[in-house]
Design a protein around this motif. Structure first.
Motif, PDB file in Angstrom:
ATOM      1  N   GLN A  37       0.841  -1.190   0.000  1.00 25.45           N
ATOM      2  CA  GLN A  37       0.000   0.000   0.000  1.00 25.45           C
ATOM      3  C   GLN A  37       0.872   1.235   0.000  1.00 25.45           C
ATOM      4  OE1 GLN A  37      -2.777   0.510   3.335  1.00 25.45           O
ATOM      5  NE2 GLN A  37      -4.271   1.359   1.908  1.00 25.45           N
ATOM      6  N   ASP A  38       0.669   2.081  -1.001  1.00 27.76           N
ATOM      7  CA  ASP A  38       1.318   3.384  -1.094  1.00 27.76           C
ATOM      8  C   ASP A  38       0.228   4.451  -1.009  1.00 27.76           C
ATOM      9  OD1 ASP A  38       3.025   1.493  -3.243  1.00 27.76           O
ATOM     10  OD2 ASP A  38       4.242   2.752  -1.916  1.00 27.76           O
ATOM     11  N   PRO A  39       0.569   5.619  -0.517  1.00 31.03           N
ATOM     12  CA  PRO A  39      -0.450   6.679  -0.372  1.00 31.03           C
ATOM     13  C   PRO A  39      -1.192   6.936  -1.678  1.00 31.03           C
ATOM     14  CG  PRO A  39       1.595   7.330   0.694  1.00 31.03           C
ATOM     15  CD  PRO A  39       1.888   6.061  -0.027  1.00 31.03           C
ATOM     16  N   ASN A  84      11.651   0.558  -5.441  1.00 26.85           N
ATOM     17  CA  ASN A  84      11.042   1.477  -4.471  1.00 26.85           C
ATOM     18  C   ASN A  84      10.390   0.679  -3.340  1.00 26.85           C
ATOM     19  OD1 ASN A  84      11.400   4.089  -5.939  1.00 26.85           O
ATOM     20  ND2 ASN A  84      10.126   3.036  -7.447  1.00 26.85           N
ATOM     21  N   PRO A  85      11.185   0.107  -2.459  1.00 19.78           N
ATOM     22  CA  PRO A  85      10.638  -0.807  -1.460  1.00 19.78           C
ATOM     23  C   PRO A  85       9.933  -0.140  -0.283  1.00 19.78           C
ATOM     24  CG  PRO A  85      12.999  -0.622  -1.194  1.00 19.78           C
ATOM     25  CD  PRO A  85      12.661   0.147  -2.438  1.00 19.78           C
ATOM     26  N   THR A  86      10.152   1.123  -0.073  1.00 22.75           N
ATOM     27  CA  THR A  86       9.522   1.799   1.069  1.00 22.75           C
ATOM     28  C   THR A  86       8.017   1.839   0.870  1.00 22.75           C
ATOM     29  OG1 THR A  86      11.462   3.145   1.577  1.00 22.75           O
ATOM     30  CG2 THR A  86       9.324   3.991   2.301  1.00 22.75           C
ATOM     31  N   ALA A  87       7.289   1.199   1.784  1.00 32.27           N
ATOM     32  CA  ALA A  87       5.826   1.104   1.661  1.00 32.27           C
ATOM     33  C   ALA A  87       5.271   0.439   2.914  1.00 32.27           C
ATOM     34  CB  ALA A  87       5.426   0.290   0.432  1.00 32.27           C
ATOM     35  N   PHE A  88       3.944   0.377   2.966  1.00 37.31           N
ATOM     36  CA  PHE A  88       3.215  -0.340   4.010  1.00 37.31           C
ATOM     37  C   PHE A  88       2.813  -1.688   3.418  1.00 37.31           C
ATOM     38  CE2 PHE A  88       1.177  -0.880   7.856  1.00 37.31           C
ATOM     39  CZ  PHE A  88      -0.199  -0.932   7.821  1.00 37.31           C
ATOM     40  N   TYR A  89       3.223  -2.786   4.079  1.00 39.80           N
ATOM     41  CA  TYR A  89       2.959  -4.127   3.553  1.00 39.80           C
ATOM     42  C   TYR A  89       1.917  -4.823   4.414  1.00 39.80           C
ATOM     43  CZ  TYR A  89       6.968  -3.485   0.524  1.00 39.80           C
ATOM     44  OH  TYR A  89       7.822  -3.012  -0.436  1.00 39.80           O
ATOM     45  N   ARG A 107       5.433  -1.543   8.279  1.00 39.12           N
ATOM     46  CA  ARG A 107       5.849  -0.342   7.544  1.00 39.12           C
ATOM     47  C   ARG A 107       7.355  -0.430   7.328  1.00 39.12           C
ATOM     48  NH1 ARG A 107       2.899   3.809   6.151  1.00 39.12           N
ATOM     49  NH2 ARG A 107       1.234   3.233   7.595  1.00 39.12           N
ATOM     50  N   LEU A 108       7.758  -0.600   6.086  1.00 44.49           N
ATOM     51  CA  LEU A 108       9.173  -0.765   5.722  1.00 44.49           C
ATOM     52  C   LEU A 108       9.719   0.550   5.180  1.00 44.49           C
ATOM     53  CD1 LEU A 108      11.704  -2.535   5.130  1.00 44.49           C
ATOM     54  CD2 LEU A 108      10.676  -3.029   2.895  1.00 44.49           C
ATOM     55  N   THR A 109      10.848   0.954   5.721  1.00 42.83           N
ATOM     56  CA  THR A 109      11.540   2.145   5.232  1.00 42.83           C
ATOM     57  C   THR A 109      12.947   1.762   4.814  1.00 42.83           C
ATOM     58  OG1 THR A 109      10.289   3.567   6.737  1.00 42.83           O
ATOM     59  CG2 THR A 109      12.290   4.491   5.756  1.00 42.83           C
ATOM     60  N   VAL A 110      13.282   2.036   3.565  1.00 44.04           N
ATOM     61  CA  VAL A 110      14.613   1.721   3.043  1.00 44.04           C
ATOM     62  C   VAL A 110      15.302   3.025   2.669  1.00 44.04           C
ATOM     63  CG1 VAL A 110      15.914   0.538   1.245  1.00 44.04           C
ATOM     64  CG2 VAL A 110      13.864  -0.523   2.205  1.00 44.04           C
ATOM     65  N   THR A 111      16.502   3.215   3.215  1.00 44.14           N
ATOM     66  CA  THR A 111      17.221   4.479   2.952  1.00 44.14           C
ATOM     67  C   THR A 111      18.599   4.213   2.351  1.00 44.14           C
ATOM     68  OG1 THR A 111      18.034   4.473   5.213  1.00 44.14           O
ATOM     69  CG2 THR A 111      16.029   5.735   4.778  1.00 44.14           C
TER      70      THR A 111
END
Lengths: 111, 111
Positions: A37-39, A84-89, A107-111
């Protein structure tokens, strides 16, 4: 109490690392699903499994992998190939073609 | 292909009614409706199967017009607890496990 658990709730990773998200259910459901899920985008299907040792790609499977060795478990690996892995899974399970029960999400955040 | 939901967002005062529409370009076997509150997992509301049935759950009901490939969710006498994002999910075949979600309709109920 029956339900679906996902862990962890928040996950931080560095770019280039693979990461595995956990999903466990004790509802005795045959089918399990992974959504991203992305905004503003709704829920998009990554992979789903109808039965143990079998799974199918959803709409956005590239850069992800799954396994289904046990009925209760359906882990998702986000590989370094996912751009673009940053998202809510969200993980879900259901009886065949029935209502889907969702876990609380990771909620995954990749930086 | 994602079903199209309308409106994208709506603001209601307590006690007012709302209709959320879900339209698909593909023939549908069933339509699911879910509600998601911010930061939480989606929660199942109802499933409508091919046959044009209408279902209800307290003051929330829905209809499914298979000829027009459309479903509508009706919320009457809205309460503050109805706030959230509503998603429709469509299934195209009788044996299909794959649910395709719309982008959602954000409903805000204010006092």
């Amino acid at each position: 109490d029956g339900g679906i658990t996902q862990s962890p709730k928040y996950l931080f990773r560095k770019e280039g690392q693979n990461v595995t998200l956990s999903c466990e259910q004790n509802l005795n459901h045959d089918a399990m699903y992974w959504y991203r899920q992305d905004p503003g985008q709704g829920l998009r299907l990554i992979y789903y499994s109808q039965i143990v040792n079998d799974f199918q790609k959803g709409d956005i499977a590239e850069g992800y992998s799954v396994s289904r060795e046990k009925k209760e478990s359906f882990p998702l690996t986000v590989t370094s190939a996912q751009k673009n892995p940053t998202a809510f899974y969200l993980c879900a399970s259901s009886i065949p073609a029935g209502e889907q029960y969702f876990g609380p999400g990771t909620r995954l955040t990749v930086t | 292909q994602q079903p199209v939901q309308s409106p994208q967002a709506v603001i209601l005062r307590e006690g007012e009614d709302a209709v959320i529409n879900c339209s698909s370009s593909k023939a549908l076997y069933s339509v699911h409706w879910y509600r998601q509150k911010h930061g939480e997992a989606p929660v199942f509301l109802m499933i409508l199967l091919k046959g044009g049935e209408q279902k209800g759950h307290e003051k929330i009901s829905a209809s499914f017009n298979e000829k027009k490939q459309q479903s509508s969710l009706y919320l009457t006498a809205s309460q503050l607890s109805y706030s959230g994002t509503y998603f429709c999910g469509t299934v195209s075949g009788a044996g299909s496990y794959q649910l395709t979600f719309g982008k959602g309709t954000k409903l805000s109920v204010i006092p």
